[in-house]
Design an enzyme around this catalytic site. Structure first.
Site, PDB file in Angstrom:
ATOM      1  CG  ASP A 131      -1.930   0.842   1.071  1.00  0.00           C
ATOM      2  OD1 ASP A 131      -2.319   1.648  -0.019  1.00  0.00           O
ATOM      3  OD2 ASP A 131      -2.859   0.996   1.732  1.00  0.00           O
ATOM      4  CB  ALA A 132       3.140   2.487  -2.102  1.00  0.00           C
ATOM      5  CE  LYS A 133      -4.083   4.907   0.016  1.00  0.00           C
ATOM      6  NZ  LYS A 133      -3.495   3.986   1.101  1.00  0.00           N
ATOM      7  NE  ARG A 134       6.065   5.170  -3.228  1.00  0.00           N
ATOM      8  CZ  ARG A 134       5.913   5.127  -1.853  1.00  0.00           C
ATOM      9  NH1 ARG A 134       4.801   5.640  -1.304  1.00  0.00           N
ATOM     10  NH2 ARG A 134       6.896   4.686  -1.230  1.00  0.00           N
TER      11      ARG A 134
END
Lengths: 277, 277
Positions: B97-100
């Site tokens: 979960d990094a929402k890059r």
């Protein structure tokens, strides 16, 4: 307590520059595909260009690709910029280009990672999750953000250009312009700026109209094909400031990065004088 | 070559579970505010819950906050999940979960950081920069993404709910639904899913209608107040799959995380049976 953009403007005046030196250690540009080589690449750029840099902008991706060692390298680069600032007697803001965006307690952890653990002054963020995802980054006015508004890439139109339905109070407008309006409302502490690609002249004009006082980070000059003069004409504020122009490969791939940075700084100054005539 | 969601569905069948165990080492939950403590917190969760986990989802922020040491810890956690998978003889997908979200060569570096350096199978991404920012992550069908669509936080409405003007071909619709439509078009390799907060039941129904076949990652159950049954009724596909439900604190803060995970898995199974009657 000064705000982030007061701090940036002080530096802009100190070095008479709107140039933001991008620190993007692309693997193909390195001597070896290692974190140490990425660090050395950046340390050399910092040393050569600090005099001309209104800000430095390391991009997190090119360090993350090396895992933990990459984060060590990034920290060393940030520390080196602080040392160079101290040596010159003029503090150079560091913008971490990370385009983060997450909710509540997670956003707080990202803010702590950037501003405390790493020690940068500003970070790029995505607006997609809304105001509460941004709050942890702007609560301290000394720390700033650049919010993605109209990005420089070809695919930016997929979402950013879609037309938002009009209301009784306003006509239909592209999503990026709506983001600019929101950001202008949210910017009560003078620490929110906008990312507006220099590759989009019309969009730059519209965003400048929607946010007359805000700072833009305007990528896309050089490698991405944006034209410097047209972009500056469209985006500079009336006081000849308000645009930070990041250049990465145009400097790092030059025979002399120092000379390239000096020339770019001067070119921007000339255009600024030309416009303010 | 199987696609990411074929791989996920295999695991969902193996463990009869839609539960995604969130690995969020919040500092206040740790014995000490150190990367080693964050690692141990996650390793214990992995050991206790692997039997019931359709997937694991570490959130990058809670590791990044410790700088390089945090990335070392994250890598150790990922490696431990791979080892646990091998021990059980059933591979558990790891969703970072990094929402890059970044452009071209930068997106490529982020994809390499996640899929190669770290070794995860899937990553969460922001849609704001458009299709070309996503391409480097989906070119290999074995690797997947969950694209932010309608997030679980209160501020999600700021952008995601704004109404997109209608055209000759379609009526006005909220931005998140437009994102779902785009993602459904882009999902030609069965490796794109959507993040749809379990806190938004109506939105979940609309996104399911717009993307009948896609997998959702549906956060917000428990700590954020989402109701499991209502969310599953709104979001499950007709085959009783299509929703991966991440729970973090509801498991990590339980007296027995293993028992909490088992109960949540069973609760989800019961609701699924109830719905398919």
């Amino acid at each position: 307590m000064e705000s982030f953009f007061t701090f940036l403007e002080k530096r802009v005046d100190d070095c008479s520059s709107l140039l933001c030196v991008g620190l993007d250690p692309h693997i193909p540009d390195l001597k070896e595909p290692t974190a140490a080589s990425a660090r050395d690449f950046c340390l050399d750029l910092v040393k050569q260009t600090a005099r001309y840099a209104a800000a430095f902008k390391p991009n997190a991706a090119f360090f993350e690709v090396f895992g933990a060692e990459g984060w060590t390298a990034l920290k060393q680069v940030v520390d080196a910029i602080h040392e160079e600032s101290a040596r010159m007697g003029s503090k150079i803001p560091i913008v971490l280009d990370a385009k983060r965006g997450d909710i509540a307690s997670t956003a707080e952890a990202y803010a702590q990672a950037a501003f405390e653990t790493l020690g940068v002054d500003c970070i790029t963020l995505s607006p997609y999750l809304g105001k509460d995802s941004i709050d942890p980054f702007i609560k301290d006015s000394e720390k700033g953000i650049f919010l993605l508004c109209k990005t420089s890439n070809p695919g930016s139109g997929d979402l950013q250009d879609v037309s938002i339905a009009g209301t009784d109070d306003r006509p239909p407008l592209p999503l990026y312009e709506y983001v600019a309006q929101l950001a202008a409302q949210w910017n009560t502490k003078n620490n929110i700026g906008l990312v507006v690609g220099a590759t989009h002249i019309e969009a730059t004009k519209r965003v400048r109209a929607a946010a007359p006082d805000m700072w833009f980070l305007a990528p896309g000059v050089g490698a991405q094909g944006g034209e410097l003069e047209a972009a500056m004409k469209a985006g500079l504020r009336k006081d000849g400031k308000g645009m930070l122009i990041p250049i990465s490969r145009g400097i790092s791939r030059a025979a002399s990065p120092a000379k390239a940075a000096a020339e770019l700084r001067d070119q921007m100054l000339n255009i600024r004088h030309e416009i303010s005539k």
